[in-house]
Write an enzyme that holds these catalytic residues in place. Structure first.
Site, PDB file in Angstrom:
ATOM      1  N   LEU A  33      36.763  45.887  33.551  1.00 21.57           N
ATOM      2  CA  LEU A  33      37.189  45.309  32.277  1.00 21.57           C
ATOM      3  C   LEU A  33      35.981  45.040  31.390  1.00 21.57           C
ATOM      4  O   LEU A  33      35.635  43.899  31.108  1.00 21.57           O
ATOM      5  CB  LEU A  33      37.994  44.028  32.537  1.00 21.57           C
ATOM      6  CG  LEU A  33      38.777  43.477  31.346  1.00 21.57           C
ATOM      7  CD1 LEU A  33      39.695  44.515  30.737  1.00 21.57           C
ATOM      8  CD2 LEU A  33      39.573  42.244  31.755  1.00 21.57           C
ATOM      9  N   HIS A  34      35.266  46.113  30.998  1.00 21.93           N
ATOM     10  CA  HIS A  34      34.308  45.931  29.908  1.00 21.93           C
ATOM     11  C   HIS A  34      34.304  47.179  29.050  1.00 21.93           C
ATOM     12  O   HIS A  34      35.172  48.026  29.193  1.00 21.93           O
ATOM     13  CB  HIS A  34      32.932  45.484  30.376  1.00 21.93           C
ATOM     14  CG  HIS A  34      32.320  46.260  31.478  1.00 21.93           C
ATOM     15  ND1 HIS A  34      31.878  47.531  31.318  1.00 21.93           N
ATOM     16  CD2 HIS A  34      32.082  45.910  32.761  1.00 21.93           C
ATOM     17  CE1 HIS A  34      31.361  47.930  32.467  1.00 21.93           C
ATOM     18  NE2 HIS A  34      31.481  46.982  33.361  1.00 21.93           N
ATOM     19  N   ALA A  35      33.363  47.238  28.129  1.00 23.36           N
ATOM     20  CA  ALA A  35      33.288  48.332  27.161  1.00 23.36           C
ATOM     21  C   ALA A  35      34.633  48.504  26.455  1.00 23.36           C
ATOM     22  O   ALA A  35      35.258  47.524  26.050  1.00 23.36           O
ATOM     23  CB  ALA A  35      32.831  49.612  27.833  1.00 23.36           C
TER      24      ALA A  35
END
Lengths: 92, 562
Positions: A14-16
């Site tokens: 859960l990033h970018a």
């Protein structure tokens, strides 16, 4: 208080881009939503509409997170968010 | 007709209108409080509005962007009005009466620190938070956002100096030329300009006073900027545009008028670069910078990652020479797992080959990766170490290469001591490559990044040319015809390329953009002429005179606008 769990489907975690899509979706909802890693105390939950919070949470692919919200429409809101988290957003 | 003079670092003649790059946003003073006329509530509202405005602006820009740039802009847009960032700032406004500017400054600093401490990908995002912060402060102050101006109309960019990060947002389709008041011939501005093929003048004092929208004529060879160009200058710019088409084509053989071969190679920083260089006709790679594999990382890349990265370059040059420079970290290229950022004098510190003293193993593993990547490719792989100072170091490096199964070890000559002892050094390795950027900075004791020292910091300095001559003489004395090449920015200057050939340099390696121009000029000069011009440059009293005297003997430069 409504509560749902979701398994992070995006390969990068859960990033970018996945975090951006998710934070934007939370921001558009009428209720405040928090997010925490499964097993972490509810007090440590973070603002799910903050991309910076999501990034610092560092949820990886396959990890389970807990979403919480209160008030009218909380259940529907969480349902829609679970769907987003359980889609591989990076593949699209 | 008002004009300004600087140092021409990338040729080209162009007429266009000026856009000044906004100044970097200064830090609001620590402890800055709300103005007495403003309530905390009002300040919080103003801050939220500014954040929303920055968000809208970034979002707008993301619409027209593509690829990686687009997702970065989208994520950055979200950060601009991020609850964590804004709540932190509002708390400072409400609890401490801190001014909105100072509050967002501090809030972003603590968010950036948190991201930095998370390491890896998150640490890289810390820069985005600081970028957003600068934009919000600019919005609050009512001044233009920092960075290269967004514009659909082509313009000539005027700035103090450009940072490496500006490259990402510099659109060569819109920016016609670069002019800076600071920087030197080896500054990032110069390197960016040459890589993009944009005319550029650096260290041009007074250009910061040119008003936005002014029409100017820029001559990137002469180093001049003229306000309100006349008809002759407009004609010169048109002639350049016509010539530029022919100067863009290199037929793949560097040779003087009398048939003396000078292979023209490319400096590349990765596989994408290598493919472009091969398409531009480069006769091989004279400098593969391997830092691309290592930069922006907290840990050493794995063997497999390195092998893949190097092989991409080797595959672009089957049957051709590819000279790999081992990791050159330190000074302006710090790496968290290798270099010590607190050194008082990093240019004279643990950098280049010297990192093997303090972090042994990294170089050995890199050589193993290069050897593995070289297996099964048709490229002729040579390897060289940067920042070699003694023959003993050269011998140690050659031993490491042999152990790894690499058969052609060499050294960079960029420390004057290596130039002075090249005969002994070349007795122990197979070739030398002159890195003129660092050789100049060390010979002249002048920091490459300092604008006020630009006049000292040019490879036209007769002392630097003398060191190049001594390096070649060392090779001759050694007796085995071991090649001496140049892989610094000097090789990309067509006039200086002639001088280098005259000094006895065997190969020239440069940004692929410069290949055609250098080849065009070399083709007009015989070897004895080049040797005569080298003599003229060596005996000149200053770099400026050396350049002027050599250029006066090369009318072809003016014909081509170089």
């Amino acid at each position: 208080m409504s509560e749902r769990t979701a398994t992070i489907a995006s390969r990068v975690g859960l990033h970018a881009r996945p975090a951006a899509i998710f934070a934007e979706a939370v921001g558009a909802l009428p209720v405040e939503v928090t997010i925490a890693l499964e097993g972490d105390p509810a007090d440590d939950a973070m603002d799910a509409s903050s991309i910076l919070s999501l990034m610092s949470l560092g949820a990886a692919n396959g990890q389970v997170v807990v979403l919480r919200a209160e008030g009218d429409g909380a259940d529907e809101a969480l349902e829609s968010l679970v769907k987003i988290l359980e889609t591989d957003l990076d593949a699209e | 007709m008002q004009s300004f003079t600087g140092v021409g670092v990338s040729p080209g003649r162009i007429v266009g209108s000026v856009r000044q790059m906004p100044k970097a946003v200064s830090e609001p003073p620590a402890g800055e409080k709300l103005a007495s006329s403003t309530t905390a509530e009002d300040a919080a509202v103003t801050l939220r509005a500014a954040a929303k405005a920055v968000q809208a602006e970034l979002k707008q820009r993301s619409v027209s962007a593509t690829g990686a740039g687009k997702s970065v802009l989208e994520a950055t847009a979200l950060m601009a009005a991020d609850p964590m960032l804004i709540k932190g700032a509002v708390k400072l406004i409400t609890n401490n009466d801190t001014s909105a500017e100072r509050a967002i400054w501090e809030s972003a600093a603590s968010v950036a620190e948190m991201l930095h401490n998370l390491g890896g990908y998150m640490a890289e995002r810390a820069t985005d938070v600081l970028d957003v912060r600068a934009r919000i402060v600019a919005e609050l102050r009512g001044v233009p956002a920092p960075g290269i101006p967004a514009s659909d109309e082509p313009f000539i960019l005027v700035a103090d100096d450009l940072a490496p990060a500006d490259t990402a947002t510099l659109n060569p389709a819109v920016v016609l030329a670069l002019v800076t008041s600071g920087g030197g011939p080896q500054s990032h501005t110069a390197i960016i300009a040459r890589a993009l093929g944009l005319p550029a003048v650096v260290a041009a004092v007074g250009v910061e006073s040119i008003a936005d929208g002014s029409a100017v004529y820029v001559d990137g060879a002469a180093g001049s900027i003229t306000l309100d160009p006349d008809a002759d200058q407009v004609a010169a710019a048109e002639a350049w545009a016509a010539n530029a088409a022919t100067l863009a084509v290199f037929d793949g053989e560097g040779v003087t008028a009398d048939g003396h071969l000078v292979p023209l190679l490319a400096n590349v920083g990765g596989a994408a670069d290598a493919v472009k260089a091969a398409a531009a006709g480069a006769q091989g790679v004279g400098l593969l910078r391997t830092e691309f594999c290592f930069l922006d990382r907290d840990e050493e890349p794995t063997l497999d990652e390195q092998v893949t990265a190097y092989r991409g370059v080797f595959d672009a040059f089957p049957g051709k020479k590819v000279v790999v420079r081992t990791l050159d970290a330190g000074a302006d290229k710090p790496l968290p797992f290798l270099t010590d950022a607190s050194e008082p004098n990093p240019a004279l510190g643990v950098r280049g080959y010297r990192t093997d003293f303090t972090s042994p193993g990294v170089l050995k593993r890199q050589l193993a990766a290069i050897a593995t990547a070289a297996e099964g490719t048709e490229a002729d792989v040579w390897v060289m170490a940067p920042m070699i100072s003694t023959a003993e170091e050269a011998g140690d490096f050659a031993g490491m290469c042999r152990e790894a199964g690499l058969k052609t070890p060499g050294v960079m000559v960029e420390v004057p001591s290596a130039a002075l002892t090249s005969e002994t050094i070349l007795g122990l390795v197979d070739f030398a490559s002159l890195g003129t950027n660092d050789l100049t900075q060390y010979a002249m004791a002048a920091d490459r990044q300092l604008g006020p020292l630009a006049a000292l910091n040019t490879p036209w300095q007769p002392a630097v040319l003398k060191l190049i001559q001594l390096t070649v003489a060392g090779s001759v004395a050694e007796g085995n015809n071991k090649p001496v090449g140049v892989c610094g920015e000097a090789a990309a200057d067509p006039a200086l390329a002639v001088v280098l050939v005259g000094l006895g340099v065997n190969t020239l390696s440069m940004t692929a953009r410069a290949l055609a121009a250098v080849a065009a000029v070399l083709a007009k000069v015989t070897l004895p002429e080049a040797q005569r011009l080298a003599g003229i440059a060596l005996s000149a009293p200053s770099a400026l005179e050396a350049r002027a005297r050599v250029r006066a003997e090369l009318p072809v430069l003016d014909e081509l606008g170089l």
